[in-house]
Design a protein around this motif. Structure first.
Motif, PDB file in Angstrom:
ATOM      1  N   GLN A   4       0.829  -1.250  -0.074  1.00  0.00           N
ATOM      2  CA  GLN A   4       0.166  -0.018  -0.121  1.00  0.00           C
ATOM      3  C   GLN A   4       0.845   1.182  -0.014  1.00  0.00           C
ATOM      4  O   GLN A   4       0.705   2.273  -0.665  1.00  0.00           O
ATOM      5  N   SER A   5       2.107   1.420   0.818  1.00  0.00           N
ATOM      6  CA  SER A   5       2.789   2.227   0.719  1.00  0.00           C
ATOM      7  C   SER A   5       3.455   2.642  -0.334  1.00  0.00           C
ATOM      8  O   SER A   5       3.620   3.971  -1.012  1.00  0.00           O
ATOM      9  N   GLU A   6       4.033   1.727  -1.254  1.00  0.00           N
ATOM     10  CA  GLU A   6       4.659   1.989  -2.226  1.00  0.00           C
ATOM     11  C   GLU A   6       3.529   2.242  -3.520  1.00  0.00           C
ATOM     12  O   GLU A   6       3.931   3.209  -4.330  1.00  0.00           O
ATOM     13  N   ALA A   7       2.454   1.767  -3.237  1.00  0.00           N
ATOM     14  CA  ALA A   7       1.508   2.406  -4.365  1.00  0.00           C
ATOM     15  C   ALA A   7       1.084   3.866  -4.182  1.00  0.00           C
ATOM     16  O   ALA A   7       0.903   4.772  -5.029  1.00  0.00           O
ATOM     17  N   LYS A   8       0.840   4.166  -2.821  1.00  0.00           N
ATOM     18  CA  LYS A   8       0.607   5.502  -2.629  1.00  0.00           C
ATOM     19  C   LYS A   8       1.823   6.369  -2.948  1.00  0.00           C
ATOM     20  O   LYS A   8       1.639   7.469  -3.465  1.00  0.00           O
ATOM     21  N   ILE A   9       3.171   5.943  -2.707  1.00  0.00           N
ATOM     22  CA  ILE A   9       4.339   6.607  -3.244  1.00  0.00           C
ATOM     23  C   ILE A   9       4.413   6.910  -4.489  1.00  0.00           C
ATOM     24  O   ILE A   9       4.602   8.057  -5.168  1.00  0.00           O
ATOM     25  N   ALA A  10       4.032   5.865  -5.454  1.00  0.00           N
ATOM     26  CA  ALA A  10       3.954   6.109  -6.910  1.00  0.00           C
ATOM     27  C   ALA A  10       3.020   6.879  -7.168  1.00  0.00           C
ATOM     28  O   ALA A  10       3.208   7.892  -8.303  1.00  0.00           O
ATOM     29  N   ASP A  11       1.907   6.816  -6.547  1.00  0.00           N
ATOM     30  CA  ASP A  11       0.625   7.750  -7.165  1.00  0.00           C
ATOM     31  C   ASP A  11       1.035   9.241  -6.773  1.00  0.00           C
ATOM     32  O   ASP A  11       0.900  10.100  -7.661  1.00  0.00           O
ATOM     33  N   LEU A  12       1.599   9.445  -5.661  1.00  0.00           N
ATOM     34  CA  LEU A  12       2.117  10.885  -5.384  1.00  0.00           C
ATOM     35  C   LEU A  12       3.139  11.323  -6.305  1.00  0.00           C
ATOM     36  O   LEU A  12       3.278  12.438  -6.881  1.00  0.00           O
TER      37      LEU A  12
END
Length: 146
Positions: free
Chosen positions: A120-128
């Protein structure tokens, strides 16, 4: 007088069950009088295994309760627990009816939680990052050429 208090405190030992009466209720716990005449405290965190918002939800003034001695400090103060008198409740499971068939390894559960968190963290960072890159590109495009 201090010797008398120490002598009275020596009668009790951690693990003993005592009968006491609630004398005073405070936001952080309750002060009780043990049948031997000693005063003790039950902290709000020691009232129940479940969440306790107010001490009054569990205890009332002049209520007689049985509690377990959990600690006697060097000053002779006695800490009691109602929570240690009852068996701990099993934690609710998210797996449904099949949880009794296979006991869950706590390390396995932790590993799964950690793995999900990292995904989830990696997905959020990629999105940001993609949003930041898109906003920077839009600003560059919006500038007039010199």
């Amino acid at each position: 007088m201090a010797e008398e208090k120490k002598a009275e405190g020596a009668v009790l030992a951690p693990g003993e069950v005592v009968t006491c009466v609630v004398e005073q209720i405070m936001p952080y716990g309750a002060f009780v009088r043990i049948k031997s005449g000693q005063r003790a405290m039950i902290h709000i965190s020691e009232l129940s295994h479940s969440f306790v918002k107010k001490v009054e939800d569990i205890l009332t003034l002049n209520q007689e309760v049985q509690a377990r001695v959990i600690k006697i400090d060097e000053k002779g103060r006695i800490d009691l627990s109602l929570k240690k008198m009852e068996a701990p409740r099993p934690a609710p499971s998210s797996r449904g009816a099949f949880t009794a068939a296979a006991p869950e390894d706590p390390r396995d559960s932790f590993e799964k939680k950690l793995s999900n968190y990292l995904k989830q963290s990696e997905a959020k960072i990629a999105d940001l990052n993609s949003k930041m890159n898109n906003s920077r590109a839009a600003k560059k495009r919006g500038k007039p050429a010199k």
